[in-house]
Design a protein around this motif. Structure first.
Motif, PDB file in Angstrom:
ATOM      1  N   ASP A  66       0.842  -1.047  -0.342  1.00 41.74           N
ATOM      2  CA  ASP A  66      -0.203   0.032  -0.246  1.00 41.74           C
ATOM      3  C   ASP A  66       0.813   1.356  -0.323  1.00 41.74           C
ATOM      4  O   ASP A  66       0.472   2.257  -1.025  1.00 41.74           O
ATOM      5  CB  ASP A  66      -1.080   0.128   0.996  1.00 41.74           C
ATOM      6  CG  ASP A  66      -1.715   1.034   0.867  1.00 41.74           C
ATOM      7  OD1 ASP A  66      -2.842   1.372   0.055  1.00 41.74           O
ATOM      8  OD2 ASP A  66      -2.303   1.971   2.379  1.00 41.74           O
ATOM      9  N   LEU A  67       2.036   1.462   0.430  1.00 40.32           N
ATOM     10  CA  LEU A  67       2.366   2.428   0.647  1.00 40.32           C
ATOM     11  C   LEU A  67       3.363   2.420  -0.130  1.00 40.32           C
ATOM     12  O   LEU A  67       3.526   3.555  -0.754  1.00 40.32           O
ATOM     13  CB  LEU A  67       3.932   1.809   1.707  1.00 40.32           C
ATOM     14  CG  LEU A  67       4.929   3.262   1.763  1.00 40.32           C
ATOM     15  CD1 LEU A  67       3.967   4.680   2.637  1.00 40.32           C
ATOM     16  CD2 LEU A  67       5.302   2.434   3.316  1.00 40.32           C
ATOM     17  N   LYS A  68       3.687   1.346  -0.910  1.00 42.16           N
ATOM     18  CA  LYS A  68       4.342   1.745  -1.978  1.00 42.16           C
ATOM     19  C   LYS A  68       3.868   2.269  -3.572  1.00 42.16           C
ATOM     20  O   LYS A  68       3.939   2.871  -5.021  1.00 42.16           O
ATOM     21  CB  LYS A  68       5.089  -0.239  -2.488  1.00 42.16           C
ATOM     22  CG  LYS A  68       5.825   0.440  -4.063  1.00 42.16           C
ATOM     23  CD  LYS A  68       6.610  -1.425  -3.997  1.00 42.16           C
ATOM     24  CE  LYS A  68       6.970  -0.698  -5.989  1.00 42.16           C
ATOM     25  NZ  LYS A  68       7.318  -2.753  -5.739  1.00 42.16           N
ATOM     26  N   HIS A  69       2.613   1.586  -2.841  1.00 40.46           N
ATOM     27  CA  HIS A  69       1.736   2.206  -4.419  1.00 40.46           C
ATOM     28  C   HIS A  69       0.928   4.159  -4.091  1.00 40.46           C
ATOM     29  O   HIS A  69       1.191   4.676  -5.093  1.00 40.46           O
ATOM     30  CB  HIS A  69       0.139   1.347  -4.287  1.00 40.46           C
ATOM     31  CG  HIS A  69      -1.196   2.042  -5.004  1.00 40.46           C
ATOM     32  ND1 HIS A  69      -1.039   1.315  -6.096  1.00 40.46           N
ATOM     33  CD2 HIS A  69      -2.097   2.495  -4.274  1.00 40.46           C
ATOM     34  CE1 HIS A  69      -2.163   2.104  -7.171  1.00 40.46           C
ATOM     35  NE2 HIS A  69      -2.881   2.542  -5.951  1.00 40.46           N
ATOM     36  N   LYS A  70       0.887   4.379  -3.061  1.00 37.77           N
ATOM     37  CA  LYS A  70       1.159   5.848  -2.409  1.00 37.77           C
ATOM     38  C   LYS A  70       1.920   6.462  -3.173  1.00 37.77           C
ATOM     39  O   LYS A  70       1.954   7.638  -3.462  1.00 37.77           O
ATOM     40  CB  LYS A  70       0.618   6.238  -1.344  1.00 37.77           C
ATOM     41  CG  LYS A  70      -0.772   5.533  -1.123  1.00 37.77           C
ATOM     42  CD  LYS A  70      -0.813   5.918   0.775  1.00 37.77           C
ATOM     43  CE  LYS A  70      -2.510   5.146   1.363  1.00 37.77           C
ATOM     44  NZ  LYS A  70      -2.933   5.479   2.169  1.00 37.77           N
TER      45      LYS A  70
END
Length: 110
Positions: A48-52
């Protein structure tokens, strides 16, 4: 990264850490299962952090390209304006020289 995005990231990480801690304390499963769930939650948080981060990066790139395109357009318009003024100066100069040449030619034809 903007301040708002930094605050969102900090809130996400804080919430994930608190949730993981509470989950471990109240986990009814064995330690191996709890660790596996914790690892899965960690992996999900990383994804999720990578996507954001990728979304924020794309947004910044888009804004940068838009700003550079706008700057280029303004520079182009300024260049066209300057060339137009210079063209008018050249035309006036040539018209003046043409008038002088016509006058000299008229004197020679008499």
């Amino acid at each position: 990264m903007s301040n708002n995005a930094g605050n969102t990231l900090l809130a996400l990480l804080t919430g994930a850490a608190i949730g993981a801690g509470i989950g471990i304390l109240f986990a009814p499963d064995k330690g191996t299962k709890t660790r596996e769930k914790f690892k899965d939650g960690y992996d999900d948080a990383i994804k999720d952090l990578k996507h954001k981060f990728e979304n924020a990066s794309e947004e910044l790139k888009s804004k940068f390209v838009h700003n550079k395109k706008k700057e280029l357009q303004e520079t182009y318009e300024e260049l066209i304006s300057n060339v137009s003024h210079k063209t008018e100066d050249v035309i006036s100069f040539l018209e003046s020289k043409l008038a002088d040449l016509k006058e000299q030619n008229a004197k020679l034809q008499k």
